[in-house]
Design an enzyme around this catalytic site. Sequence first.
Site, mmCIF file in Angstrom:
data_model
loop_
_atom_site.group_PDB
_atom_site.id
_atom_site.type_symbol
_atom_site.label_atom_id
_atom_site.label_comp_id
_atom_site.label_asym_id
_atom_site.label_seq_id
_atom_site.Cartn_x
_atom_site.Cartn_y
_atom_site.Cartn_z
ATOM 1 N N ARG A 91 18.390 24.769 21.876
ATOM 2 C CA ARG A 91 17.680 23.685 21.197
ATOM 3 C C ARG A 91 17.583 24.058 19.724
ATOM 4 O O ARG A 91 17.384 25.223 19.391
ATOM 5 C CB ARG A 91 16.279 23.501 21.770
ATOM 6 N N ARG A 121 25.535 13.945 1.828
ATOM 7 C CA ARG A 121 24.157 13.533 2.070
ATOM 8 C C ARG A 121 23.459 13.133 0.781
ATOM 9 O O ARG A 121 22.310 12.712 0.823
ATOM 10 C CB ARG A 121 23.393 14.680 2.704
ATOM 11 N N ARG A 138 16.595 16.742 23.047
ATOM 12 C CA ARG A 138 18.040 16.989 23.061
ATOM 13 C C ARG A 138 18.330 18.492 23.025
ATOM 14 O O ARG A 138 17.560 19.285 22.487
ATOM 15 C CB ARG A 138 18.737 16.253 21.920
ATOM 16 N N LYS A 156 25.866 11.169 15.426
ATOM 17 C CA LYS A 156 27.046 11.529 14.630
ATOM 18 C C LYS A 156 27.822 12.670 15.289
ATOM 19 O O LYS A 156 29.038 12.606 15.409
ATOM 20 C CB LYS A 156 26.638 11.971 13.209
ATOM 21 N N ARG A 168 12.913 15.092 8.020
ATOM 22 C CA ARG A 168 14.359 14.851 7.873
ATOM 23 C C ARG A 168 14.644 13.367 7.673
ATOM 24 O O ARG A 168 15.537 12.986 6.932
ATOM 25 C CB ARG A 168 15.097 15.392 9.113
#
Length: 219
Positions: A161, A89, A128, A14, A173
């Site tokens: 990070r 959300r 990532r 996203k 999550r």
Amino acid sequence: MTNLILLGPPGAGKGTQARMLMESKGLIQLSTGDLLREAVAKGTQAGKAAKQVMAAGDLVSDEIVIAIVNDRLDQPDVAAGVIFDGFPRTVIQAEALDDLLKDKEMKLDSVVLLEVPDSAVIERISGRYTCAGCGEGYHDLHKVPAKPGVCDNCGETKFKRRVDDDAATVSERLKTYHAETSPLTVYYSDKGLLKRINAMGDIDIISAQLNEVFDRTSN
Ligand code: AMP
């Protein structure tokens, strides 16, 4: 002015896609995750309340998040159009967004679900990191800077990070996503706004599909 929501599990891309769309179409990226991380870093009241919740992979209260979005939507740059990234959300947030947009005489044009299977999420997220200067996203395996340790985009040499990107928190999550956020696909498909994009392919192909959705729905 076109306003759209990017929906999808953590690691669906996203943020990456929002940034690309922002660059190609001049929209504003409204990432509640970024705004909350900023509040945590600044130590504001909202940030203090959000810190532990975020570190555990749970959702920050609707009240705090809706207030943050309300404030952001009062800034004049949103007239360019907004990409909601990571918001709403919960169904309560989606209903609140409907009210906020109505109050501010804005309208929602499209909701795009970036689809990624759970099995891919952990692999995508672990590894990532982002440039500390411009926020460009990288990955240990899939996307490293051309010159090691130097951001391709801005030349910065510091990278960050996220504290909630470890495997245990990511799995929390994901659970939260399925319990609280997936129902939004029904909410928006009932309104005729939902488009689905398979987000497992090449970043540029997904971006082209998203641009197409944008062009079809923009006014
Ligand atoms: P993100 O950067 O979108 O992955 O968000 C990181 C974390 O911030 C989430 O795991 C939540 O703890 C919190 N967060 C971000 N957006 C929301 C939201 N719309 N509602 C509740 N919590 C949120």
